[in-house]
Scaffold this motif. Structure first.
Motif, PDB file in Angstrom:
ATOM      1  N   TYR A  46       0.835  -1.206   0.000  1.00  0.00           N
ATOM      2  CA  TYR A  46       0.000   0.000   0.000  1.00  0.00           C
ATOM      3  C   TYR A  46       0.870   1.258   0.000  1.00  0.00           C
ATOM      4  O   TYR A  46       0.649   2.178  -0.790  1.00  0.00           O
ATOM      5  N   ALA A  47       1.881   1.294   0.887  1.00  0.00           N
ATOM      6  CA  ALA A  47       2.751   2.470   0.991  1.00  0.00           C
ATOM      7  C   ALA A  47       3.530   2.687  -0.304  1.00  0.00           C
ATOM      8  O   ALA A  47       3.701   3.834  -0.743  1.00  0.00           O
ATOM      9  N   ASN A  57      -8.297   6.261  -0.839  1.00  0.00           N
ATOM     10  CA  ASN A  57      -7.651   5.459   0.189  1.00  0.00           C
ATOM     11  C   ASN A  57      -8.317   4.100   0.363  1.00  0.00           C
ATOM     12  O   ASN A  57      -7.654   3.060   0.387  1.00  0.00           O
ATOM     13  N   LYS A  58      -9.635   4.082   0.450  1.00  0.00           N
ATOM     14  CA  LYS A  58     -10.364   2.834   0.684  1.00  0.00           C
ATOM     15  C   LYS A  58     -10.258   1.886  -0.503  1.00  0.00           C
ATOM     16  O   LYS A  58     -10.094   0.678  -0.333  1.00  0.00           O
ATOM     17  N   LYS A  59     -10.352   2.428  -1.712  1.00  0.00           N
ATOM     18  CA  LYS A  59     -10.256   1.579  -2.896  1.00  0.00           C
ATOM     19  C   LYS A  59      -8.872   0.964  -3.026  1.00  0.00           C
ATOM     20  O   LYS A  59      -8.738  -0.222  -3.346  1.00  0.00           O
ATOM     21  N   PHE A  65      -5.597  -5.535  -0.417  1.00  0.00           N
ATOM     22  CA  PHE A  65      -6.090  -6.673   0.365  1.00  0.00           C
ATOM     23  C   PHE A  65      -6.525  -7.815  -0.550  1.00  0.00           C
ATOM     24  O   PHE A  65      -6.164  -8.976  -0.338  1.00  0.00           O
ATOM     25  N   VAL A  66      -7.278  -7.500  -1.588  1.00  0.00           N
ATOM     26  CA  VAL A  66      -7.732  -8.529  -2.538  1.00  0.00           C
ATOM     27  C   VAL A  66      -6.526  -9.171  -3.229  1.00  0.00           C
ATOM     28  O   VAL A  66      -6.464 -10.399  -3.373  1.00  0.00           O
ATOM     29  N   CYS A 114      -4.149   0.180   6.870  1.00  0.00           N
ATOM     30  CA  CYS A 114      -4.070   1.029   5.664  1.00  0.00           C
ATOM     31  C   CYS A 114      -5.227   2.028   5.624  1.00  0.00           C
ATOM     32  O   CYS A 114      -5.044   3.167   5.173  1.00  0.00           O
ATOM     33  N   LEU A 115      -6.384   1.608   6.081  1.00  0.00           N
ATOM     34  CA  LEU A 115      -7.537   2.527   6.086  1.00  0.00           C
ATOM     35  C   LEU A 115      -7.293   3.726   6.987  1.00  0.00           C
ATOM     36  O   LEU A 115      -7.873   4.779   6.778  1.00  0.00           O
ATOM     37  N   MET A 116      -6.439   3.561   7.973  1.00  0.00           N
ATOM     38  CA  MET A 116      -6.142   4.661   8.904  1.00  0.00           C
ATOM     39  C   MET A 116      -5.062   5.607   8.392  1.00  0.00           C
ATOM     40  O   MET A 116      -4.859   6.670   8.951  1.00  0.00           O
ATOM     41  N   LEU A 117      -4.350   5.217   7.325  1.00  0.00           N
ATOM     42  CA  LEU A 117      -3.272   6.033   6.802  1.00  0.00           C
ATOM     43  C   LEU A 117      -3.833   7.098   5.867  1.00  0.00           C
ATOM     44  O   LEU A 117      -4.347   6.794   4.796  1.00  0.00           O
TER      45      LEU A 117
END
Length: 119
Positions: A46-47, A57-59, A65-66, A114-117
């Motif tokens: 993600y980073a 961010n969510k997508k 994750f997928v 990741c959702l929190m970043l």
């Protein structure tokens, strides 16, 4: 989705990359190496992507994750052998060779982080 460059996410990527290398090389415990390393790998990917992409961010977190889950299920099918890399230790480690439901849980934990970043 726009191209960008984020020093914040580059530094996060590099710190996690170093942590993953150190965990893989020196830590042989029953929890942090198998579980913590899998949590971190989702954040690492993600980073890396956020270093260059300005996107939802969510997508992006969902996509990573997928992707991690797909790789995990491919491990159940022994996909490393498809590429003839089963004897290559580095590639076997990077690609993974064994399926575990616990890994899916770890990936979900990484997804939540990741959702929190935020930017």
């Amino acid at each position: 989705m726009k191209l960008t460059f984020s020093y914040k996410f580059l530094i996060l990527f590099l710190v996690i990359l170093i942590a993953e290398i150190l965990i893989g090389k020196y830590l042989h415990d029953p929890f942090i190496r198998p579980f913590g390393g899998d949590v971190l790998v989702v954040i690492l990917i993600y980073a890396f992507l956020r270093t260059f992409l300005l996107t939802n961010n969510k997508k992006l977190a969902s996509g990573v994750f997928v992707f991690a889950c797909i790789i995990e299920f491919l491990q159940a099918l022994h996909y490393v052998t498809w590429f003839g890399l089963e004897d290559n230790k580095l590639m076997s480690i990077v690609m993974g060779t064994s399926f575990s439901y616990y890994d899916l849980l770890a990936y979900f934990g990484g997804y939540l982080i990741c959702l929190m970043l935020k930017d």
